[in-house]
Design an enzyme around this catalytic site. Sequence first.
Site, mmCIF file in Angstrom:
data_model
loop_
_atom_site.group_PDB
_atom_site.id
_atom_site.type_symbol
_atom_site.label_atom_id
_atom_site.label_comp_id
_atom_site.label_asym_id
_atom_site.label_seq_id
_atom_site.Cartn_x
_atom_site.Cartn_y
_atom_site.Cartn_z
ATOM 1 C CG ASP A 48 -2.109 -0.952 1.037
ATOM 2 O OD1 ASP A 48 -2.338 -1.411 -0.097
ATOM 3 O OD2 ASP A 48 -2.788 -1.243 2.033
ATOM 4 N N GLY A 49 2.049 1.215 0.611
ATOM 5 C CA GLY A 49 2.923 2.385 0.608
ATOM 6 C C GLY A 49 3.368 2.761 -0.791
ATOM 7 N NE ARG B 298 7.986 7.685 -5.266
ATOM 8 C CZ ARG B 298 8.968 7.451 -6.091
ATOM 9 N NH1 ARG B 298 9.230 6.222 -6.489
ATOM 10 N NH2 ARG B 298 9.705 8.428 -6.558
ATOM 11 C CG ASN C 28 -4.146 5.841 3.000
ATOM 12 O OD1 ASN C 28 -5.109 5.624 2.264
ATOM 13 N ND2 ASN C 28 -3.378 4.884 3.468
ATOM 14 N NE ARG D 4 8.673 18.222 21.739
ATOM 15 C CZ ARG D 4 8.045 18.351 20.587
ATOM 16 N NH1 ARG D 4 6.734 18.418 20.568
ATOM 17 N NH2 ARG D 4 8.717 18.407 19.456
ATOM 18 C CB THR E 137 -9.314 0.894 6.269
ATOM 19 O OG1 THR E 137 -8.677 1.261 5.035
ATOM 20 C CG2 THR E 137 -10.817 0.860 6.067
ATOM 21 C CE1 TYR F 95 -1.325 6.201 14.139
ATOM 22 C CE2 TYR F 95 -0.530 8.097 12.892
ATOM 23 C CZ TYR F 95 -0.623 7.388 14.074
ATOM 24 O OH TYR F 95 0.010 7.875 15.195
ATOM 25 C CB SER G 52 -4.194 1.867 14.202
ATOM 26 O OG SER G 52 -3.520 3.089 13.968
#
Length: 288
Positions: free
Chosen positions: A72-73, A77, A146, A157, A187, A189, A192
Amino acid sequence: MSGTVKVVGLVPHPDRPMAQELARQASEWLQTRGVSVRVPADVADAAGLTEIAIPTDEFAHGLDVAVSLGGDGTMLRTVDLVYECGASVLGVNVGQLGYITEVEPDRLDWALEQLLAGEYAVDERMVLEVTVGSEGPAAGRWWALNEAVIDRGRSSRLVRLAVTINGTFFTTYAADGVIVATPTGSTAYSFSARGPIVSPRHRCVVLTPVSPHMLFDRSLVLDADEELRFTVDEPRGVLLTLDGVDLGVLDLGDTVTCTGGPKPARIVTFGTRDFHQLLKAKFGLADR
Protein backbone atom coordinates in the site's frame (compact mmCIF):
# COMPACT_ATOMS: atom_id res chain seq x y z
CA MET A 1 -14.52 -0.30 -20.77
CA SER A 2 -11.91 2.45 -20.60
CA GLY A 3 -9.55 4.30 -22.95
CA THR A 4 -6.64 3.07 -25.06
CA VAL A 5 -3.40 2.53 -23.15
CA LYS A 6 -0.29 3.66 -25.02
CA VAL A 7 2.06 4.87 -22.27
CA VAL A 8 2.55 2.91 -19.03
CA GLY A 9 4.67 3.85 -16.04
CA LEU A 10 6.04 1.22 -13.64
CA VAL A 11 6.75 2.05 -9.99
CA PRO A 12 8.38 -0.93 -8.22
CA HIS A 13 9.23 -0.99 -4.51
CA PRO A 14 13.00 -0.25 -4.44
CA ASP A 15 13.78 -2.86 -1.75
CA ARG A 16 11.66 -5.84 -2.79
CA PRO A 17 13.29 -8.19 -5.32
CA MET A 18 9.92 -9.64 -6.37
CA ALA A 19 8.62 -6.16 -7.21
CA GLN A 20 11.73 -5.42 -9.26
CA GLU A 21 11.49 -8.73 -11.15
CA LEU A 22 7.81 -8.10 -11.89
CA ALA A 23 8.70 -4.64 -13.20
CA ARG A 24 11.26 -6.15 -15.60
CA GLN A 25 8.75 -8.75 -16.79
CA ALA A 26 6.02 -6.15 -17.23
CA SER A 27 8.37 -3.84 -19.13
CA GLU A 28 9.31 -6.58 -21.59
CA TRP A 29 5.72 -7.77 -21.97
CA LEU A 30 4.43 -4.27 -22.70
CA GLN A 31 7.23 -3.19 -25.04
CA THR A 32 6.83 -6.29 -27.22
CA ARG A 33 3.23 -5.14 -27.74
CA GLY A 34 4.22 -1.64 -28.81
CA VAL A 35 3.51 0.14 -25.53
CA SER A 36 5.85 2.92 -24.37
CA VAL A 37 7.15 2.12 -20.86
CA ARG A 38 8.96 4.24 -18.29
CA VAL A 39 10.10 4.10 -14.65
CA PRO A 40 11.02 6.95 -12.28
CA ALA A 41 14.77 7.51 -12.24
CA ASP A 42 15.03 7.10 -8.47
CA VAL A 43 13.99 3.41 -8.62
CA ALA A 44 15.41 2.50 -12.04
CA ASP A 45 18.81 1.25 -10.83
CA ALA A 46 17.35 -1.11 -8.25
CA ALA A 47 15.00 -2.59 -10.84
CA GLY A 48 17.67 -2.89 -13.55
CA LEU A 49 15.63 -0.66 -15.86
CA THR A 50 17.90 2.32 -16.38
CA GLU A 51 17.28 2.21 -20.15
CA ILE A 52 13.68 3.36 -19.61
CA ALA A 53 14.35 5.71 -16.68
CA ILE A 54 12.86 9.20 -16.75
CA PRO A 55 13.35 12.05 -14.28
CA THR A 56 10.86 11.64 -11.47
CA ASP A 57 9.37 15.10 -11.98
CA GLU A 58 8.65 14.21 -15.64
CA PHE A 59 7.34 10.71 -14.99
CA ALA A 60 3.64 11.60 -15.20
CA HIS A 61 3.79 13.67 -18.42
CA GLY A 62 1.62 12.00 -21.08
CA LEU A 63 1.05 8.89 -18.95
CA ASP A 64 -2.08 6.76 -19.42
CA VAL A 65 -1.65 4.26 -16.57
CA ALA A 66 0.88 3.77 -13.77
CA VAL A 67 1.45 0.29 -12.33
CA SER A 68 2.40 0.18 -8.67
CA LEU A 69 4.41 -2.93 -7.72
CA GLY A 70 4.65 -3.15 -3.94
CA GLY A 71 2.39 -2.75 -0.95
CA ASP A 72 0.00 0.00 0.00
CA GLY A 73 2.92 2.38 0.61
CA THR A 74 4.11 2.03 -2.99
CA MET A 75 0.53 2.50 -4.15
CA LEU A 76 0.26 5.75 -2.19
CA ARG A 77 3.54 7.01 -3.65
CA THR A 78 2.37 6.18 -7.18
CA VAL A 79 -0.92 8.00 -6.71
CA ASP A 80 1.03 11.03 -5.51
CA LEU A 81 3.31 10.90 -8.57
CA VAL A 82 0.46 10.93 -11.11
CA TYR A 83 -2.43 12.67 -9.34
CA GLU A 84 -2.16 16.02 -11.05
CA CYS A 85 -1.92 14.54 -14.57
CA GLY A 86 -5.05 12.41 -14.02
CA ALA A 87 -3.49 9.04 -14.95
CA SER A 88 -5.05 5.90 -13.51
CA VAL A 89 -3.11 3.63 -11.13
CA LEU A 90 -3.12 -0.18 -11.09
CA GLY A 91 -1.91 -1.69 -7.82
CA VAL A 92 -0.11 -5.05 -7.79
CA ASN A 93 0.19 -6.43 -4.26
CA VAL A 94 3.82 -7.25 -3.51
CA GLY A 95 3.30 -6.48 0.16
CA GLN A 96 1.34 -7.81 3.09
CA LEU A 97 -2.15 -6.42 3.65
CA GLY A 98 -2.57 -4.86 0.20
CA TYR A 99 -5.81 -3.14 1.11
CA ILE A 100 -5.87 -0.71 -1.83
CA THR A 101 -4.04 -2.83 -4.40
CA GLU A 102 -6.11 -4.62 -7.05
CA VAL A 103 -4.29 -7.79 -8.20
CA GLU A 104 -1.86 -10.41 -6.90
CA PRO A 105 1.50 -10.97 -8.65
CA ASP A 106 0.44 -14.20 -10.37
CA ARG A 107 -2.30 -12.27 -12.22
CA LEU A 108 -0.09 -9.46 -13.52
CA ASP A 109 0.00 -10.71 -17.13
CA TRP A 110 -3.76 -11.09 -17.11
CA ALA A 111 -4.16 -7.57 -15.71
CA LEU A 112 -1.91 -6.10 -18.40
CA GLU A 113 -3.91 -7.91 -21.08
CA GLN A 114 -7.09 -6.40 -19.65
CA LEU A 115 -5.51 -2.94 -19.68
CA LEU A 116 -4.51 -3.13 -23.34
CA ALA A 117 -7.92 -4.49 -24.28
CA GLY A 118 -9.62 -1.62 -22.46
CA GLU A 119 -11.41 -4.11 -20.22
CA TYR A 120 -11.09 -2.26 -16.95
CA ALA A 121 -12.94 0.29 -14.87
CA VAL A 122 -11.73 3.27 -12.86
CA ASP A 123 -12.65 3.73 -9.21
CA GLU A 124 -12.47 7.37 -8.15
CA ARG A 125 -11.18 8.10 -4.65
CA MET A 126 -11.20 11.42 -2.85
CA VAL A 127 -7.81 12.89 -1.97
CA LEU A 128 -6.82 15.37 0.71
CA GLU A 129 -5.47 18.77 -0.28
CA VAL A 130 -2.91 19.99 2.27
CA THR A 131 -1.50 23.52 2.24
CA VAL A 132 1.39 24.28 4.59
CA GLY A 133 2.36 27.76 5.72
CA SER A 134 5.96 27.50 6.90
CA GLU A 135 9.51 28.67 6.24
CA GLY A 136 10.66 25.02 6.35
CA PRO A 137 10.80 22.23 3.73
CA ALA A 138 7.13 21.28 4.17
CA ALA A 139 5.89 24.60 2.78
CA GLY A 140 3.58 24.39 -0.22
CA ARG A 141 0.59 22.42 -1.46
CA TRP A 142 0.47 18.64 -1.23
CA TRP A 143 -1.89 15.73 -1.91
CA ALA A 144 -2.66 12.63 0.16
CA LEU A 145 -4.81 9.60 -0.66
CA ASN A 146 -4.82 8.29 2.93
CA GLU A 147 -3.99 10.90 5.52
CA ALA A 148 -2.03 13.81 6.90
CA VAL A 149 -0.49 13.31 10.34
CA ILE A 150 0.82 16.05 12.63
CA ASP A 151 2.58 14.52 15.61
CA ARG A 152 5.46 14.65 18.06
CA GLY A 153 7.83 12.57 15.91
CA ARG A 154 10.42 10.82 18.06
CA SER A 155 9.85 13.07 21.06
CA SER A 156 8.03 11.87 24.18
CA ARG A 157 6.23 15.17 24.77
CA LEU A 158 2.69 16.23 23.91
CA VAL A 159 1.96 18.55 21.00
CA ARG A 160 -0.49 21.43 21.06
CA LEU A 161 -2.39 22.33 17.91
CA ALA A 162 -4.95 25.13 17.69
CA VAL A 163 -7.75 24.11 15.31
CA THR A 164 -10.17 26.24 13.32
CA ILE A 165 -13.04 24.83 11.25
CA ASN A 166 -14.23 26.98 8.34
CA GLY A 167 -12.38 29.95 9.79
CA THR A 168 -13.82 29.70 13.30
CA PHE A 169 -11.74 28.58 16.27
CA PHE A 170 -12.77 25.13 17.54
CA THR A 171 -10.30 24.01 20.24
CA THR A 172 -6.64 23.37 20.98
CA TYR A 173 -5.69 19.71 20.90
CA ALA A 174 -3.18 18.42 23.46
CA ALA A 175 -2.22 14.97 22.19
CA ASP A 176 0.50 12.80 20.73
CA GLY A 177 -0.78 14.07 17.40
CA VAL A 178 -3.76 14.33 15.06
CA ILE A 179 -4.72 12.42 11.91
CA VAL A 180 -6.74 13.93 9.07
CA ALA A 181 -7.92 11.03 6.92
CA THR A 182 -9.87 10.50 3.71
CA PRO A 183 -12.43 7.67 3.45
CA THR A 184 -9.70 5.52 1.86
CA GLY A 185 -7.38 6.32 4.76
CA SER A 186 -10.04 5.56 7.36
CA THR A 187 -8.93 1.91 7.36
CA ALA A 188 -5.25 2.82 7.91
CA TYR A 189 -3.63 4.82 10.74
CA SER A 190 -6.89 6.56 11.64
CA PHE A 191 -8.48 3.15 12.25
CA SER A 192 -5.67 2.10 14.58
CA ALA A 193 -6.29 5.31 16.55
CA ARG A 194 -9.94 4.21 16.95
CA GLY A 195 -11.32 6.38 14.18
CA PRO A 196 -14.41 5.28 12.21
CA ILE A 197 -14.33 3.21 9.04
CA VAL A 198 -15.87 5.17 6.16
CA SER A 199 -17.08 3.82 2.82
CA PRO A 200 -14.92 5.14 -0.06
CA ARG A 201 -18.15 6.23 -1.76
CA HIS A 202 -18.27 9.14 0.67
CA ARG A 203 -16.51 12.47 0.31
CA CYS A 204 -15.53 13.49 3.82
CA VAL A 205 -12.61 14.33 6.08
CA VAL A 206 -12.06 12.45 9.36
CA LEU A 207 -10.17 14.20 12.18
CA THR A 208 -8.89 11.75 14.81
CA PRO A 209 -6.68 12.70 17.77
CA VAL A 210 -3.85 10.31 18.75
CA SER A 211 -3.74 9.60 22.51
CA PRO A 212 -5.40 12.90 23.42
CA HIS A 213 -4.77 14.33 26.88
CA MET A 214 -8.09 16.12 27.10
CA LEU A 215 -11.72 15.35 27.81
CA PHE A 216 -12.77 15.62 24.14
CA ASP A 217 -11.20 12.54 22.58
CA ARG A 218 -13.57 11.59 19.76
CA SER A 219 -13.20 11.69 15.98
CA LEU A 220 -14.93 14.34 13.91
CA VAL A 221 -16.36 13.58 10.46
CA LEU A 222 -16.56 16.70 8.30
CA ASP A 223 -17.78 17.43 4.80
CA ALA A 224 -15.02 17.32 2.19
CA ASP A 225 -15.58 20.99 1.35
CA GLU A 226 -15.08 22.12 4.94
CA GLU A 227 -11.69 23.52 5.90
CA LEU A 228 -9.57 22.34 8.82
CA ARG A 229 -6.71 24.60 9.81
CA PHE A 230 -4.08 23.70 12.41
CA THR A 231 -1.72 26.23 13.93
CA VAL A 232 1.31 24.87 15.77
CA ASP A 233 1.13 26.00 19.41
CA GLU A 234 4.28 24.12 20.39
CA PRO A 235 7.64 25.96 20.63
CA ARG A 236 9.67 22.78 20.09
CA GLY A 237 8.02 21.97 16.76
CA VAL A 238 6.00 19.05 15.36
CA LEU A 239 6.41 16.63 12.45
CA LEU A 240 4.14 16.60 9.37
CA THR A 241 3.72 13.31 7.49
CA LEU A 242 1.61 12.67 4.37
CA ASP A 243 0.81 9.07 3.40
CA GLY A 244 3.76 7.84 5.45
CA VAL A 245 6.29 10.30 3.99
CA ASP A 246 7.85 12.83 6.38
CA LEU A 247 7.64 16.34 4.92
CA GLY A 248 9.54 18.02 7.72
CA VAL A 249 9.31 19.78 11.07
CA LEU A 250 6.82 22.61 11.58
CA ASP A 251 7.66 25.41 14.01
CA LEU A 252 5.61 27.54 16.37
CA GLY A 253 2.99 29.48 14.40
CA ASP A 254 3.23 27.35 11.23
CA THR A 255 -0.11 26.30 9.73
CA VAL A 256 -1.53 23.21 8.02
CA THR A 257 -4.81 23.59 6.12
CA CYS A 258 -6.72 20.47 5.01
CA THR A 259 -9.74 20.08 2.75
CA GLY A 260 -10.97 17.74 0.03
CA GLY A 261 -8.94 17.83 -3.20
CA PRO A 262 -10.35 19.38 -6.40
CA LYS A 263 -10.52 16.04 -8.26
CA PRO A 264 -10.33 12.34 -7.34
CA ALA A 265 -7.46 9.92 -7.66
CA ARG A 266 -8.18 7.26 -10.29
CA ILE A 267 -7.68 3.60 -9.35
CA VAL A 268 -7.86 0.76 -11.91
CA THR A 269 -10.28 -2.04 -11.06
CA PHE A 270 -11.48 -5.17 -12.82
CA GLY A 271 -15.14 -5.60 -12.01
CA THR A 272 -17.08 -4.34 -9.03
CA ARG A 273 -15.22 -3.99 -5.72
CA ASP A 274 -17.48 -4.69 -2.75
CA PHE A 275 -15.94 -2.53 -0.04
CA HIS A 276 -17.71 -4.32 2.79
CA GLN A 277 -16.68 -7.80 1.65
CA LEU A 278 -13.12 -6.60 1.10
CA LEU A 279 -13.16 -5.18 4.62
CA LYS A 280 -14.41 -8.49 5.93
CA ALA A 281 -11.72 -10.49 4.11
CA LYS A 282 -8.79 -8.23 5.03
CA PHE A 283 -9.72 -8.16 8.71
CA GLY A 284 -10.61 -11.87 8.88
CA LEU A 285 -14.18 -11.38 10.05
CA ALA A 286 -16.17 -14.57 10.65
CA ASP A 287 -19.00 -15.70 8.37
CA ARG A 288 -21.33 -16.25 11.31
